[in-house]
Design an enzyme around this catalytic site. Structure first.
Site, mmCIF file in Angstrom:
data_model
loop_
_atom_site.group_PDB
_atom_site.id
_atom_site.type_symbol
_atom_site.label_atom_id
_atom_site.label_comp_id
_atom_site.label_asym_id
_atom_site.label_seq_id
_atom_site.Cartn_x
_atom_site.Cartn_y
_atom_site.Cartn_z
ATOM 1 N N LYS A 49 0.857 -1.189 0.000
ATOM 2 C CA LYS A 49 0.000 0.000 0.000
ATOM 3 C C LYS A 49 0.893 1.239 0.000
ATOM 4 O O LYS A 49 1.657 1.466 0.934
ATOM 5 C CB LYS A 49 -0.910 0.021 1.230
ATOM 6 C CG LYS A 49 -1.657 1.349 1.382
ATOM 7 C CD LYS A 49 -2.537 1.412 2.609
ATOM 8 C CE LYS A 49 -2.868 2.864 2.941
ATOM 9 N NZ LYS A 49 -3.765 3.003 4.094
ATOM 10 N N GLY B 8 -11.347 7.292 6.498
ATOM 11 C CA GLY B 8 -12.494 8.155 6.727
ATOM 12 C C GLY B 8 -13.755 7.457 7.174
ATOM 13 O O GLY B 8 -14.689 8.107 7.646
#
Lengths: 67, 266
Positions: free
Chosen positions: B107, B195
């Site tokens: 990532k 988020g």
């Protein structure tokens, strides 16, 4: 011999030693880690052959929790 | 979800298939036991890990994260969290590859601001180019800009992971419209990363057509992380099923009640 390890200077009595010796000196044997010497990765298979010299900068890293 | 659908509806990333569409981080937990319990409850198969300087001088037998999450049971996704330049991100992932015996799935995230943790997409793109060329399978954290997302795909990233809102904010899906455009344009998996605050946020992401959701704080900072991990598992599954089922169209009102209009008593 003095080395910079993870941003801190460390002195060793040994005059000439390999990355493998360093791992043993630091009590890190058997731990899963990766080592960079002066910005270059030292593959685990080369730990016994890569000799350290005065002033080498080493990064020794492992995996920790993160997102 | 019936077993047959579950088997056929796999998340495919960089040539590998996964039964779970929930990817989770391993940070911010009380201890490794809670980390493991939450991850088990989440059903996640892919777990992110950070690469950090080893604590020199720690006791030899001290447990490590990897003892609690054995590499043969999980797919590690080493990240570049905390990197603010392409150079640092590339260095970090090369170390991760060495650390994890040649592991290629990573990532990439390059941050631009320590207060908001908003990604720096110029540095991210620079790092993605180097990493793809170097043979990495790059899942890339990005802003929710459809043009940037497409550029990252064109570079050769194996998945784009736009933010739902800022890292650790728990604000949920703030721009579903941009996410929809990114999903519509993408030929590679789109996952929402960052988020998500609660289960409904994860469902909304999946209902929009995301291939998966990556989260950490929403689980780790919940009052009961293990319970929330289970909730997130169900939310991702529910959202995925709703997406596959196809929702009914929205109408301001309907003159078509669910009960028969004939046969009413007089």
């Amino acid at each position: 011999m003095q080395l910079m390890i993870n941003g801190k200077p460390r002195s060793f009595d040994l005059a000439r030693f390999s990355v493998k010796d360093l791992v043993r000196e630091l009590n890190l044997e058997g731990k899963r880690l990766a080592i960079e010497c002066n910005g270059e990765i030292v593959p685990r298979s080369q730990f016994p052959e890569v000799m350290l010299v005065e002033g080498d900068k080493l990064e020794i890293v492992g995996a920790v929790g993160g997102g | 979800m019936s077993k047959d659908i579950k088997v056929s509806d796999l998340l495919k990333i960089a040539g590998r298939s996964y039964g779970s569409r929930l990817l989770v981080g391993t940070g911010k937990y009380q201890d490794f036991a809670q980390t493991r319990a939450a991850i088990d409850a989440s059903g996640a198969e892919i777990v992110t890990v950070a690469i950090r300087r080893t604590n020199i001088g720690q006791t030899a037998g001290e447990p490590s994260l990897l003892d609690f999450l054995p590499p043969d049971q999980f797919t590690y996704l080493p990240n570049t969290a905390g990197c603010y330049s392409a150079e640092d991100a590339v260095r970090t992932l090369r170390l991760a590859r060495e650390l994890l015996d040649g592991h290629k799935l990573v990532k990439l995230e390059v941050l631009g601001d320590p207060n908001t943790l908003y990604p720096n997409m110029i540095e991210t793109i620079a790092a993605a180019k180097v990493l793809v060329k170097d043979g990495f399978d790059v899942m890339v954290y990005c802003s929710d800009d459809p043009i940037i997302a497409k550029q990252l795909e064109d570079i050769g990233c194996c998945a784009v992971m736009p933010l739902a809102s800022l890292i650790g904010s728990g604000m949920g899906i703030l721009n579903p419209w941009n996410l929809q455009i990114i999903i519509a344009n993408a030929q590679i998996p789109v996952l929402v990363d960052a988020g998500v605050g609660t289960a409904s946020d994860a469902s909304i992401a999946m209902e929009l057509g995301c291939q998966g959701v990556l989260m950490n704080t929403a689980i780790a900072a919940a009052g009961d992380p293990v319970l929330m991990a289970g909730a997130m598992k169900k939310a991702v599954e529910a959202g995925r099923e709703a997406f596959l089922a196809g929702r009914m169209p929205k109408k301001l009102y309907s003159a078509s009640p669910s009960s028969p209009t004939a046969g009413l008593i007089a």
